[in-house]
Scaffold this active site. Structure first.
Site, PDB file in Angstrom:
ATOM      1  N   CYS A 165      -5.835  -5.132 -16.940  1.00 34.93           N
ATOM      2  CA  CYS A 165      -6.155  -4.194 -15.861  1.00 34.93           C
ATOM      3  C   CYS A 165      -5.265  -4.385 -14.639  1.00 34.93           C
ATOM      4  CB  CYS A 165      -7.629  -4.292 -15.471  1.00 34.93           C
ATOM      5  SG  CYS A 165      -8.083  -5.903 -14.815  1.00 34.93           S
ATOM      6  N   ARG A 195     -13.447  -2.178  -8.533  1.00 36.04           N
ATOM      7  CA  ARG A 195     -13.239  -3.229  -7.508  1.00 36.04           C
ATOM      8  C   ARG A 195     -14.376  -3.105  -6.497  1.00 36.04           C
ATOM      9  NH1 ARG A 195      -7.342  -1.984  -8.512  1.00 36.04           N
ATOM     10  NH2 ARG A 195      -6.375  -3.971  -9.007  1.00 36.04           N
ATOM     11  N   HIS A 250       0.810  -1.215   0.000  1.00 35.29           N
ATOM     12  CA  HIS A 250       0.000   0.000   0.000  1.00 35.29           C
ATOM     13  C   HIS A 250       0.846   1.267   0.000  1.00 35.29           C
ATOM     14  CE1 HIS A 250      -3.575  -2.445   1.485  1.00 35.29           C
ATOM     15  NE2 HIS A 250      -3.867  -1.957   0.306  1.00 35.29           N
ATOM     16  N   ARG A 300       1.885 -12.318  -4.298  1.00 29.92           N
ATOM     17  CA  ARG A 300       1.978 -10.871  -4.501  1.00 29.92           C
ATOM     18  C   ARG A 300       2.046 -10.191  -3.136  1.00 29.92           C
ATOM     19  NH1 ARG A 300      -4.062  -9.546  -6.878  1.00 29.92           N
ATOM     20  NH2 ARG A 300      -3.594  -7.387  -6.417  1.00 29.92           N
ATOM     21  N   ASN A 334      -1.773  -8.952 -12.135  1.00 31.60           N
ATOM     22  CA  ASN A 334      -1.246  -9.070 -10.760  1.00 31.60           C
ATOM     23  C   ASN A 334      -1.382 -10.512 -10.288  1.00 31.60           C
ATOM     24  OD1 ASN A 334      -1.164  -6.282 -10.938  1.00 31.60           O
ATOM     25  ND2 ASN A 334      -3.027  -5.977  -9.754  1.00 31.60           N
ATOM     26  N   ASP A 335      -2.593 -11.042 -10.408  1.00 29.33           N
ATOM     27  CA  ASP A 335      -2.805 -12.422  -9.960  1.00 29.33           C
ATOM     28  C   ASP A 335      -2.224 -13.420 -10.947  1.00 29.33           C
ATOM     29  OD1 ASP A 335      -4.059 -12.460  -7.407  1.00 29.33           O
ATOM     30  OD2 ASP A 335      -5.785 -11.481  -8.330  1.00 29.33           O
ATOM     31  N   GLU A 353      -6.976 -14.427 -14.710  1.00 27.61           N
ATOM     32  CA  GLU A 353      -5.924 -14.168 -13.723  1.00 27.61           C
ATOM     33  C   GLU A 353      -5.442 -15.451 -13.052  1.00 27.61           C
ATOM     34  OE1 GLU A 353      -7.411 -11.192 -11.052  1.00 27.61           O
ATOM     35  OE2 GLU A 353      -9.379 -12.118 -10.866  1.00 27.61           O
ATOM     36  N   ARG A 365     -16.780  -5.314 -11.668  1.00 27.06           N
ATOM     37  CA  ARG A 365     -16.330  -6.676 -11.374  1.00 27.06           C
ATOM     38  C   ARG A 365     -17.105  -7.157 -10.145  1.00 27.06           C
ATOM     39  NH1 ARG A 365     -10.194  -7.767  -9.630  1.00 27.06           N
ATOM     40  NH2 ARG A 365     -10.803  -6.789  -7.682  1.00 27.06           N
TER      41      ARG A 365
END
Ligand code: PEP
Ligand code: MG
Length: 788
Positions: free
Chosen positions: A725, A530, A423, A689, A678-679, A655, A566
């Site tokens: 994305c 999200r 973060h 991750r 990312n995934d 993903e 999503r």
């Protein structure tokens, strides 16, 4: 960092020694306390006071005890019997000379050295006072000459290997550059070693004096022979440079500074009556809550609600009944508010820390962060440190700390550990502060004020650069600023490659306020909402009406253009308090995303009902996360039903490697693919991750990931659109690669929209396609980065 306790017969003597040691560079950060005298004027030592002092500075790195003489040694030994077994393991009684030893130990501790290394140097602290002529066999001297073969000379990485090596020897080791005449300098100081600027081909002399002189010189010569165990230097275009990882783009040059944030310690004042102490504590908790909410609102305004949610967890902890009840129990047992709170926090963080689940364990850090804030409030110590001009170096930064930084003053951030997906990195990107992570603890030993040059886009980091290197970074920083300004000026224009291929640049958002950011950033669409943010931090799920209001708010705020909702991507790693959850050993491989949604049919049905209502009036895409099989996708699509509002497109996130490998079988069920790199990267490389230990492995440029992307694009053919994305889409150097692979939509954080559009404009799609083909058959991510 280790803590230091000074045990002496005289309190003024011990306090003066500590004050003197604090004058060492950065030593003000070292936890140092005295356990000396029976009071200000009476000589003596007290085992109980020593044990208490040990507890005050104890931490994972351990505690060094320096003693004067006689009963000080006996009391220190007795004190060890008074502390817990676990603490005792971390304590070293050090027979070093008190003043010299303390000064050396403070400097070494400030540099982040280990307990053993600090103890060894403290013991050897008299070496500097010894006459230079030495007695044979007692002290010795030795020297050797070697050539530097490393491509970029003795820069940060090889120099840190050298420094770490010599610290293990009882010897004063010095380095001189025979080619330039620079030095000699102490080989125990990273900034001094890098400061002599020994380039490739330079001949260096290593000399040492002290009991281990010969061994030290031999070890340095052997290290030089192995080219300082440094892997070949990375190309400047790569985002990975040694262990250093790119985390937030931008070029920065400036003096290094480190934040001063000593761990707050509960004072030893006498406790008042429990009711009064309880009031003190609840007032402090209320003040911290107010400050956390203020910060959350600020981040929400400046960055977006998605990132502001980080503070939600902290607010929940501040209300945690268990934590407050434990503090109350401690107060009722006659403790002060500070001691009671500290004990309750300690207990809770230990409970979290003992859990087997990685995510749950990480909550211990949140408990401690919140605990420190309240303790600081109670003892009147400032929390977030003030920004200073230049490049901030720290081990880690909390989201609160990053959000408190002034981007006009802090030109860059270097973290010793950290991860590009943490973060703090997301917030640094959102604030536009260049950042590199994983620089290693050596960076914490670099003297404040040392010039540093860094590129948060490529992961380059140069400590004390030579004049020409500095000039090149200054030039790049200016170029970066003017490019950003140019990108911002063209943000609202559509993006086309140099040879005319249109690429949509969309935005990823978390809530209604993010949609306004996406709109003002010039996003062509919203490529990912999200929605799980709406479900977190509450006691029951949002109703259909509440969900509708939020989704409608996003669509309306974004001016009625396409938004991609999503369905909720939640799981055992982010448990919802209102769902029954079974502990899982590997939550990322567990009941997550669509798996959980299908297991909670009402949750999914309600969400789809809300989405359908909004889709009746707006251009809405709906997509499912974490799909691994055709059966799952079929089940999810069935919940939407056949009587869909006109224009509601259904897509699937790719993903999980199985979804990419099976993309041709998934394609007939949906209207579009959206690749979550990312995934996809995490699962393709089996590298979690956000786990700093494997952050370098989780590289989306790995050909294994690219081949999966290629499979998806091929399965889509001309019939379906494929977007990306994940964070990869926001990496400017990945843009030609993705376009070359056939991606025509990139969805990125609003802050990155303008620069990604510029990267599209700078790409020649035909050339990119040729290079992307070649990338698919390259052996590793490094080679792909070289190609792009
Ligand atoms: C991804 O995995 O790339 C993605 C976009 O989803 P998230 O980051 O929300 O898991
Ligand atoms: Mg994902």
């Amino acid at each position: 960092m280790i803590g230091i306790v000074v045990v002496a017969h005289s309190r003024p003597l011990a306090e003066a020694a500590v004050a003197f040691a604090r004058e060492m560079p950065d030593a003000s950060r070292v936890p140092m306390v005295v356990a000396a005298g029976l009071d200000d004027a009476t000589y003596g030592t007290d085992a109980g006071a020593i044990a208490e002092a040990i507890q005050r500075v104890d931490g994972p790195a351990g505690v060094l005890l320096l003693m004067d003489l006689g009963s000080a040694v006996m009391s220190a030994e007795l004190a060890l019997e008074l502390v817990d077994d676990e603490v005792r393991q971390r304590v070293r009684l050090c027979p070093a000379p008190l003043v010299e030893g303390l000064v050396v130990a403070a400097a070494a501790a400030a540099a982040g050295q280990s307990l053993d290394a600090v103890a060894a140097q403290a013991i050897d602290a008299l070496a500097a006072k010894m006459p230079t002529e030495t007695t044979e066999g007692d002290r010795g001297s030795a020297q050797a000459v070697f050539d530097v073969r490393n491509e970029h000379g003795l820069h940060l990485r090889p120099a840190s290997k050298l420094v770490a090596l010599v610290l293990d020897f009882r010897a004063d080791v010095r380095i001189r550059d025979l080619t330039t005449g620079a030095g000699p300098v102490s080989a125990a100081s990273l900034s001094r070693v890098t400061g002599i600027g020994a380039g490739q081909g330079h001949r260096l002399e290593v000399s040492a004096s002290g009991p281990d002189a010969a061994d030290a010189v031999a070890a340095v010569a052997a290290l030089a022979e192995r080219d300082f165990d440094d892997v070949a230097d990375q190309p400047s275009s790569g985002s990975v440079s040694g262990g250093v990882l790119a985390a937030s783009p931008g070029v920065a040059v400036g003096p290094l500074w480190t934040p001063v944030r000593p761990t707050p310690r509960a004072s030893s004042r006498p406790a008042g009556d429990p009711a009064a102490e309880w009031r003190l504590l609840t007032d402090a908790v209320a003040a911290v809550r107010a400050e956390t909410m203020r910060r959350r609102d600020q981040v929400e305004r400046e960055v977006g609600p998605g990132q502001a949610d980080i503070f939600g967890a902290h607010l929940l902890l501040l209300e945690d009944m268990e934590l407050l009840a434990e503090a109350r129990r401690q107060l009722d047992a006659g403790r002060t508010a500070e001691v009671a709170w500290d004990a309750a926090v300690q207990l809770m963080s230990e409970e979290f820390g003992a859990l087997s689940d990685e995510y749950q364990r990480a909550r211990a850090a949140d408990v401690r962060a919140v605990g420190d804030q309240v303790l600081r409030q109670l003892i009147g110590e400032p929390g977030v440190f003030p920004s200073q001009t230049g490049i901030l170096a720290a081990d880690e930064l909390s989201p609160e700390e990053v959000s408190g930084l002034d981007p006009d003053v802090v030109t860059g951030i270097v973290l010793a550990s950290g991860s590009p997906t943490a973060h703090s990195a997301i917030l640094a990107r959102a604030k536009g502060i260049p950042m590199v992570v994983g620089a290693g603890s050596a960076i914490l030993g670099v003297e404040a004020g040392t010039m540093v040059a860094m590129d948060g886009g490529s992961g380059e980091l140069v400590i004390d650069p030579r004049a020409e290197t500095l000039a090149s970074f200054v030039w790049r920083a200016g170029k970066h600023d003017s490019e950003r300004a140019e990108a911002a000026a063209r943000a609202d224009e559509p993006a086309r490659t140099a040879d005319g291929v249109g690429v949509e640049v969309a935005a990823n958002v978390g809530a209604v306020a993010d949609a306004a950011l996406a709109e003002s950033a010039g996003a062509d669409a919203i490529g990912l909402v999200r929605t799980e943010f709406l479900f977190l931090g509450r006691t029951k799920p949002p109703t259909i009406d509440e969900q509708e209001a939020t989704y409608r708010g996003i669509a309306e705020t974004f001016g009625g253009r396409r938004i991609t909702l999503r369905t909720l991507d939640i799981g055992a790693d982010k448990p919802l308090s209102y769902l029954p959850s079974v502990p899982e050993a590997n939550p990322f491989l567990g009941l997550r995303g669509i798996r959980l949604a299908l297991a909670q049919p009402k949750l999914l049905r309600d969400q789809i009902t809300a989405i359908r209502r909004v889709a009746a009036d707006h251009v809405v895409d709906l997509m499912f996360p974490m799909v691994s099989t055709v059966d799952e996708l079929q089940a999810a699509v069935a919940v939407v039903g056949d009587d869909r509002p006109a224009g509601l497109r259904i897509g699937v996130m790719v993903e999980v490697p199985s979804a990419a490998l099976n993309a041709a079988a998934l394609a007939p069920l949906v209207d579009f693919f959206s690749i979550g790199t990312n995934d996809l990267t995490q699962y393709a490389l089996a590298a979690e991750r956000g786990n700093p230990a494997v952050a370098a492995l989780a590289d989306p440029f790995d050909p294994a990931v690219l081949r999966l992307v290629d499979l998806v694009v091929r399965a889509a053919g001309d019939r379906m659109s494929v977007s990306v994305c994940g964070e990869m889409a926001a990496d400017e150097s990945a843009v030609p690669l993705l376009i070359g692979l056939g991606i025509r939509e990139l969805s990125v954080a609003p802050v990155a929209v303008a620069t990604i559009k510029q990267a599209v404009r700078a790409t020649d799609a035909k050339d990119a396609k040729l290079r992307a083909r070649r990338a698919l058959s390259l052996p590793h991510a490094r080679a792909v980065r070289e190609l792009f």
